[in-house]
Design a protein around this motif. Structure first.
Motif, PDB file in Angstrom:
ATOM      1  N   GLY A   1       0.674  -1.090   0.015  1.00 17.23           N
ATOM      2  CA  GLY A   1       0.103   0.020  -0.061  1.00 17.23           C
ATOM      3  C   GLY A   1       0.685   1.385   0.003  1.00 17.23           C
ATOM      4  N   ALA A   2       1.713   1.355   0.728  1.00 15.63           N
ATOM      5  CA  ALA A   2       2.864   2.552   0.790  1.00 15.63           C
ATOM      6  C   ALA A   2       3.490   2.469  -0.274  1.00 15.63           C
ATOM      7  CB  ALA A   2       3.953   2.069   1.942  1.00 15.63           C
ATOM      8  N   VAL A   3       4.142   1.644  -1.129  1.00 14.37           N
ATOM      9  CA  VAL A   3       4.473   1.479  -2.501  1.00 14.37           C
ATOM     10  C   VAL A   3       3.750   2.285  -3.516  1.00 14.37           C
ATOM     11  CG1 VAL A   3       5.554   0.391  -4.319  1.00 14.37           C
ATOM     12  CG2 VAL A   3       6.350  -0.190  -2.036  1.00 14.37           C
ATOM     13  N   LEU A   4       2.712   1.706  -3.499  1.00 11.53           N
ATOM     14  CA  LEU A   4       1.644   2.354  -4.413  1.00 11.53           C
ATOM     15  C   LEU A   4       1.073   3.504  -4.301  1.00 11.53           C
ATOM     16  CD1 LEU A   4      -0.479   1.423  -6.771  1.00 11.53           C
ATOM     17  CD2 LEU A   4      -2.073   0.799  -5.052  1.00 11.53           C
ATOM     18  N   ALA A   5       1.235   4.113  -3.078  1.00 12.18           N
ATOM     19  CA  ALA A   5       0.397   5.358  -2.503  1.00 12.18           C
ATOM     20  C   ALA A   5       1.687   6.343  -3.190  1.00 12.18           C
ATOM     21  CB  ALA A   5       0.194   5.489  -0.973  1.00 12.18           C
ATOM     22  N   ARG A   6       3.023   6.085  -2.774  1.00 13.70           N
ATOM     23  CA  ARG A   6       4.065   6.952  -3.168  1.00 13.70           C
ATOM     24  C   ARG A   6       4.289   7.000  -4.579  1.00 13.70           C
ATOM     25  NH1 ARG A   6       4.312   9.983   0.773  1.00 13.70           N
ATOM     26  NH2 ARG A   6       6.223  11.077  -0.124  1.00 13.70           N
ATOM     27  N   ALA A   7       3.784   5.891  -5.395  1.00 13.56           N
ATOM     28  CA  ALA A   7       4.210   5.798  -6.915  1.00 13.56           C
ATOM     29  C   ALA A   7       3.073   6.849  -7.328  1.00 13.56           C
ATOM     30  CB  ALA A   7       4.072   4.528  -7.481  1.00 13.56           C
ATOM     31  N   LEU A   8       1.841   6.583  -6.783  1.00 19.73           N
ATOM     32  CA  LEU A   8       0.441   7.545  -7.542  1.00 19.73           C
ATOM     33  C   LEU A   8       0.745   8.947  -7.316  1.00 19.73           C
ATOM     34  CD1 LEU A   8      -2.505   4.872  -6.833  1.00 19.73           C
ATOM     35  CD2 LEU A   8      -1.162   5.570  -8.979  1.00 19.73           C
ATOM     36  N   ALA A   9       1.481   9.184  -6.190  1.00 14.57           N
ATOM     37  CA  ALA A   9       1.772  10.722  -5.836  1.00 14.57           C
ATOM     38  C   ALA A   9       2.912  11.138  -6.602  1.00 14.57           C
ATOM     39  CB  ALA A   9       1.977  10.793  -4.409  1.00 14.57           C
ATOM     40  N   GLY A  10       3.414  10.527  -7.422  1.00 11.78           N
ATOM     41  CA  GLY A  10       4.717  10.893  -8.435  1.00 11.78           C
ATOM     42  C   GLY A  10       5.795  10.736  -7.681  1.00 11.78           C
ATOM     43  N   HIS A  11       5.953  10.027  -6.330  1.00 11.27           N
ATOM     44  CA  HIS A  11       7.431  10.067  -6.051  1.00 11.27           C
ATOM     45  C   HIS A  11       7.746   8.567  -5.977  1.00 11.27           C
ATOM     46  CE1 HIS A  11       6.254  13.729  -3.679  1.00 11.27           C
ATOM     47  NE2 HIS A  11       5.168  13.235  -3.049  1.00 11.27           N
ATOM     48  N   PHE A  12       8.220   8.499  -7.165  1.00 10.65           N
ATOM     49  CA  PHE A  12       8.596   7.148  -7.846  1.00 10.65           C
ATOM     50  C   PHE A  12      10.057   6.686  -7.060  1.00 10.65           C
ATOM     51  CE2 PHE A  12       6.709   9.320 -11.643  1.00 10.65           C
ATOM     52  CZ  PHE A  12       5.476   8.720 -11.338  1.00 10.65           C
ATOM     53  N   LYS A  13      10.893   7.407  -6.705  1.00 13.07           N
ATOM     54  CA  LYS A  13      12.214   7.115  -6.203  1.00 13.07           C
ATOM     55  C   LYS A  13      11.763   6.719  -4.985  1.00 13.07           C
ATOM     56  CE  LYS A  13      15.467   9.695  -8.520  1.00 13.07           C
ATOM     57  NZ  LYS A  13      16.477  10.948  -8.516  1.00 13.07           N
ATOM     58  N   GLU A  14      10.990   7.210  -3.952  1.00 13.30           N
ATOM     59  CA  GLU A  14      10.398   6.917  -2.815  1.00 13.30           C
ATOM     60  C   GLU A  14       9.771   5.660  -2.837  1.00 13.30           C
ATOM     61  OE1 GLU A  14      10.065  11.438  -0.573  1.00 13.30           O
ATOM     62  OE2 GLU A  14       8.205  10.055  -0.974  1.00 13.30           O
ATOM     63  N   ALA A  15       9.073   5.313  -3.848  1.00 12.07           N
ATOM     64  CA  ALA A  15       8.315   4.016  -3.782  1.00 12.07           C
ATOM     65  C   ALA A  15       9.532   3.024  -4.132  1.00 12.07           C
ATOM     66  CB  ALA A  15       7.197   4.254  -5.218  1.00 12.07           C
ATOM     67  N   ARG A  16      10.255   3.364  -4.743  1.00 11.84           N
ATOM     68  CA  ARG A  16      11.400   2.183  -5.267  1.00 11.84           C
ATOM     69  C   ARG A  16      12.151   1.816  -3.835  1.00 11.84           C
ATOM     70  NH1 ARG A  16      14.260  -0.434  -9.146  1.00 11.84           N
ATOM     71  NH2 ARG A  16      15.307  -1.927  -8.310  1.00 11.84           N
ATOM     72  N   GLN A  17      12.364   3.025  -3.162  1.00 15.77           N
ATOM     73  CA  GLN A  17      13.130   2.963  -1.730  1.00 15.77           C
ATOM     74  C   GLN A  17      12.323   1.970  -0.816  1.00 15.77           C
ATOM     75  OE1 GLN A  17      16.005   3.806  -0.518  1.00 15.77           O
ATOM     76  NE2 GLN A  17      15.724   3.334   1.436  1.00 15.77           N
ATOM     77  N   ALA A  18      10.775   2.251  -0.964  1.00 18.91           N
ATOM     78  CA  ALA A  18      10.181   1.517   0.130  1.00 18.91           C
ATOM     79  C   ALA A  18      10.256  -0.016  -0.368  1.00 18.91           C
ATOM     80  CB  ALA A  18       8.783   2.150   0.224  1.00 18.91           C
ATOM     81  N   LEU A  19      10.154  -0.480  -1.577  1.00 20.89           N
ATOM     82  CA  LEU A  19      10.086  -1.809  -2.162  1.00 20.89           C
ATOM     83  C   LEU A  19      11.270  -2.208  -1.931  1.00 20.89           C
ATOM     84  CD1 LEU A  19       8.440  -3.487  -3.990  1.00 20.89           C
ATOM     85  CD2 LEU A  19       9.590  -2.567  -5.840  1.00 20.89           C
TER      86      LEU A  19
END
Length: 268
Positions: free
Chosen positions: A145-163
């Motif tokens: 859920g956190a990865v998806l939320a960061r990606a949809l907000a346009g924070h792709f690097k943060e999404a990858r970091q969480a992953l």
């Protein structure tokens, strides 16, 4: 049954409450007692403790925050259940300094594992607080859920970091110290000696849907709630849920539940 007048905030707890209430009902039927002993670790101001007490059960809330416990006391009094709710200051690590080992029919461990140093120890302590026949309700932050939320907000690097991060954190500013997959949570529950009775995804859609769409469209809140309930049990949606809920049962409880459902005896 779903209440169409529920506020939008109830989407955060509706699925968990439905599962928990069913578990309480089953324990009442199995024990023959109208009132159960419930332990709510990290129960804060009583979001679950007070409704559980309103069902007639006795609830002990363990929380490290004096302010939360003060709010709990006030909330319980306003709900008319002060005599059935007890708040004590403590945490999951030193649980048995303030709670009885093996003294509870149901233990709630909601929003705790994200913050403890050793999640496995936290689950073991919660299980050790259960009677020989008991149920654990475990709720924790979901990684997907956190990865998806960061990606949809346009924070792709943060999404990858969480992953990639072992604790599922998207950066130093992340307020959640740790997140879990469904496999990790069920592994913790089984490792503590319980049988996994059910896994539910919580807030699969609620955190992604713009509030204006729900608040202005007639019937949208109820429709979203029903969608959440329908998706909660489907494994395909567990990987994108904001939170994950696991219901763990002792072996004796699982056997009793099977006997009740088949109309038989709990004895082999």
């Amino acid at each position: 049954m779903s209440d169409p007048m529920r506020p939008r905030a109830s989407l955060r707890t509706a699925v968990v409450w439905e599962v928990l209430q069913d578990a309480l009902d089953r324990r009442v039927k199995a024990t023959g007692r109208e009132s159960l002993d419930v332990l709510d670790t990290g129960g804060g101001s009583g979001n679950f403790a007070v409704p559980v007490a309103r069902l007639g059960h006795r609830v002990t809330v363990v929380d490290p925050s004096p302010n939360a416990l003060f709010a709990l006391e006030r909330r319980a009094a306003e709900a008319g259940v002060a005599e059935r709710v007890k708040g004590v200051q403590g945490d999951a690590h030193g649980l048995f300094d303030v709670a009885e080992r093996g003294g509870y029919d149901v233990v709630l461990c909601h929003g705790v594992l994200e913050y403890v140093d050793d999640p496995a120890e936290g689950v073991r302590n919660a299980v050790a607080a259960l009677r020989s026949e008991g149920v654990l309700s475990l709720l924790a932050a979901g990684l997907g859920g956190a990865v998806l939320a960061r990606a949809l907000a346009g924070h792709f690097k943060e999404a990858r970091q969480a992953l990639d991060d072992p604790n599922g954190r998207w950066g130093t500013g992340d307020p959640v110290p740790r997140r879990f997959t469904a496999e990790q949570l069920t592994g913790l529950v089984e490792g503590a000696g319980l049988r996994v009775g059910a896994v539910h995804g919580v807030r699969v859609f609620a955190d992604l849907v713009p509030g204006v769409l729900v608040d202005t469209e007639p019937g949208a809140l109820e429709a979203l709630l029903k969608l959440e309930e329908a998706a909660a049990e489907l494994p395909a949606f567990h990987s994108v849920a904001t939170q994950l809920h696991v219901l763990g049962e002792t072996a004796e409880t699982a056997e009793t539940g099977e006997a009740i459902e088949t109309g038989g005896s709990a004895e082999a």
